[in-house]
Design a protein around this motif. Structure first.
Motif, PDB file in Angstrom:
ATOM      1  N   ASP A 131       2.974  -7.239   4.412  1.00  0.00           N
ATOM      2  CA  ASP A 131       2.584  -7.002   2.887  1.00  0.00           C
ATOM      3  C   ASP A 131       2.424  -5.466   2.393  1.00  0.00           C
ATOM      4  O   ASP A 131       2.935  -5.291   1.328  1.00  0.00           O
ATOM      5  CB  ASP A 131       1.182  -7.578   2.742  1.00  0.00           C
ATOM      6  N   PHE A 132       2.483  -4.496   3.317  1.00  0.00           N
ATOM      7  CA  PHE A 132       2.244  -3.272   2.878  1.00  0.00           C
ATOM      8  C   PHE A 132       3.838  -2.365   3.139  1.00  0.00           C
ATOM      9  O   PHE A 132       3.835  -1.157   2.745  1.00  0.00           O
ATOM     10  CB  PHE A 132       1.277  -2.414   4.126  1.00  0.00           C
ATOM     11  N   TYR A 133       4.857  -3.296   3.402  1.00  0.00           N
ATOM     12  CA  TYR A 133       5.888  -2.612   3.280  1.00  0.00           C
ATOM     13  C   TYR A 133       6.453  -1.818   1.983  1.00  0.00           C
ATOM     14  O   TYR A 133       7.027  -0.813   1.981  1.00  0.00           O
ATOM     15  CB  TYR A 133       7.258  -3.922   3.401  1.00  0.00           C
ATOM     16  N   ASP A 134       6.187  -2.210   0.855  1.00  0.00           N
ATOM     17  CA  ASP A 134       6.577  -1.508  -0.123  1.00  0.00           C
ATOM     18  C   ASP A 134       5.901   0.227  -0.184  1.00  0.00           C
ATOM     19  O   ASP A 134       6.379   0.940  -0.945  1.00  0.00           O
ATOM     20  CB  ASP A 134       6.200  -2.335  -1.783  1.00  0.00           C
ATOM     21  N   GLU A 135       4.673  -0.181   0.161  1.00  0.00           N
ATOM     22  CA  GLU A 135       4.082   1.327   0.045  1.00  0.00           C
ATOM     23  C   GLU A 135       4.451   2.124   1.162  1.00  0.00           C
ATOM     24  O   GLU A 135       4.778   3.417   1.028  1.00  0.00           O
ATOM     25  CB  GLU A 135       2.453   0.982   0.437  1.00  0.00           C
ATOM     26  N   LEU A 136       4.748   1.475   2.206  1.00  0.00           N
ATOM     27  CA  LEU A 136       5.494   2.449   3.436  1.00  0.00           C
ATOM     28  C   LEU A 136       6.931   2.944   2.799  1.00  0.00           C
ATOM     29  O   LEU A 136       7.158   4.006   3.125  1.00  0.00           O
ATOM     30  CB  LEU A 136       5.807   1.360   4.850  1.00  0.00           C
ATOM     31  N   ALA A 137       7.831   2.054   2.185  1.00  0.00           N
ATOM     32  CA  ALA A 137       8.978   2.437   1.787  1.00  0.00           C
ATOM     33  C   ALA A 137       8.689   3.651   0.629  1.00  0.00           C
ATOM     34  O   ALA A 137       9.333   4.375   0.549  1.00  0.00           O
ATOM     35  CB  ALA A 137       9.675   1.311   1.248  1.00  0.00           C
ATOM     36  N   GLY A 138       7.834   3.469  -0.262  1.00  0.00           N
ATOM     37  CA  GLY A 138       7.484   4.335  -1.232  1.00  0.00           C
ATOM     38  C   GLY A 138       7.066   5.671  -0.753  1.00  0.00           C
ATOM     39  O   GLY A 138       7.548   6.572  -1.250  1.00  0.00           O
ATOM     40  N   PHE A 139       6.246   5.773   0.510  1.00  0.00           N
ATOM     41  CA  PHE A 139       5.973   6.983   1.012  1.00  0.00           C
ATOM     42  C   PHE A 139       7.197   7.802   1.555  1.00  0.00           C
ATOM     43  O   PHE A 139       7.255   8.859   1.363  1.00  0.00           O
ATOM     44  CB  PHE A 139       5.015   6.786   2.123  1.00  0.00           C
ATOM     45  N   LEU A 140       8.010   6.804   2.155  1.00  0.00           N
ATOM     46  CA  LEU A 140       9.324   7.309   2.647  1.00  0.00           C
ATOM     47  C   LEU A 140      10.175   8.428   1.247  1.00  0.00           C
ATOM     48  O   LEU A 140      11.031   9.322   1.766  1.00  0.00           O
ATOM     49  CB  LEU A 140      10.272   6.548   3.415  1.00  0.00           C
TER      50      LEU A 140
END
Length: 234
Positions: A131-140
């Motif tokens: 579920d947190f993948y979009d946030e993780l990718a956004g931080f990158l």
């Protein structure tokens, strides 16, 4: 940075998942979370010192003489330069330790010491179904994050970045960072981007008030995902 991170929840949820007998996994996570807590305190310490030092009156005195504040053993220039470098170094260490923390908490790499555990598209894609993948990718893709990396990599591997005293504020003279962008296939690429004349204190305030809380939000999302997963397993 009013928002805080309950870093101990990583430990408590991991113990709930694997049990207290998994001492090696718990021990590694304890050391990592303690380090993250320390880096956060270092960031706050250097941030406060910088803001208190880089006042307009201090900068004006610095321009006309080798000015020392009462109680200081070195000139004001060395004080603000040292706190700029120390804040950004501490922040870089904090941010770069997150992938290691994430893999200890939700393992996708069997060897926790693997050099592939880092802020890289190939590593974070292992969490694509979470579920947190979009946030993780956004931080990158965060530009401020990559400016921090660019600054620290320059002073670590090449040279100190000059700080220009403009009488009422400080500016970075020039450095280059790798700006993230996506190609037509959606793959992340990086292109060199110069930073010239950026207000130093404004940039560090952005790191302190926006980038660190963004990491906190990402941590909260990871913790929420794990908590929900454990609840569903009951």
């Amino acid at each position: 940075m009013e928002q805080q991170l309950d870093i101990g929840r990583f430990i408590s949820l991991k113990k709930q998942e694997v049990g207290a007998d998994e001492r090696d996994a718990i021990s590694k996570l304890e050391v990592c979370t303690q380090s993250i807590y320390r880096w956060l305190q270092y960031c706050e310490y250097h941030y406060v010192n910088l803001v208190e030092t880089a006042t307009e009156s201090n900068l004006r005195f610095d321009r006309i003489s080798a000015y020392r504040r009462a109680g200081e053993t070195v000139s004001v220039r060395y004080v603000y330069e040292a706190n700029i470098a120390a804040f950004l170094n501490s922040l870089h260490a904090l941010l770069d330790s997150f992938p290691y923390l994430l893999n200890l908490f939700i393992p996708v790499k069997e060897d926790p010491e693997s050099t592939s555990i880092k802020w890289h598209e190939s590593f974070i894609k292992n969490y694509e179904d979470m579920d947190f993948y979009d946030e993780l990718a956004g931080f990158l893709m965060d530009t401020t994050f990559h400016k921090v990396k660019g600054y620290v990599n320059t002073i670590k591997h090449k040279h100190l970045i000059r700080i220009s005293n403009q009488w009422d504020h400080l500016e970075f003279e020039e450095y280059t960072y790798k700006k993230p962008c996506r190609d037509v296939q959606g793959k992340i690429n990086f292109k060199p981007e110069p930073v010239t004349g950026e207000n130093v204190v404004s940039f560090i305030e952005k790191c302190h008030d926006e980038l660190i809380p963004r990491l906190f939000n990402l941590c909260e999302s990871v913790l929420l995902f794990k908590s929900s997963e454990l609840s569903n397993d009951l």
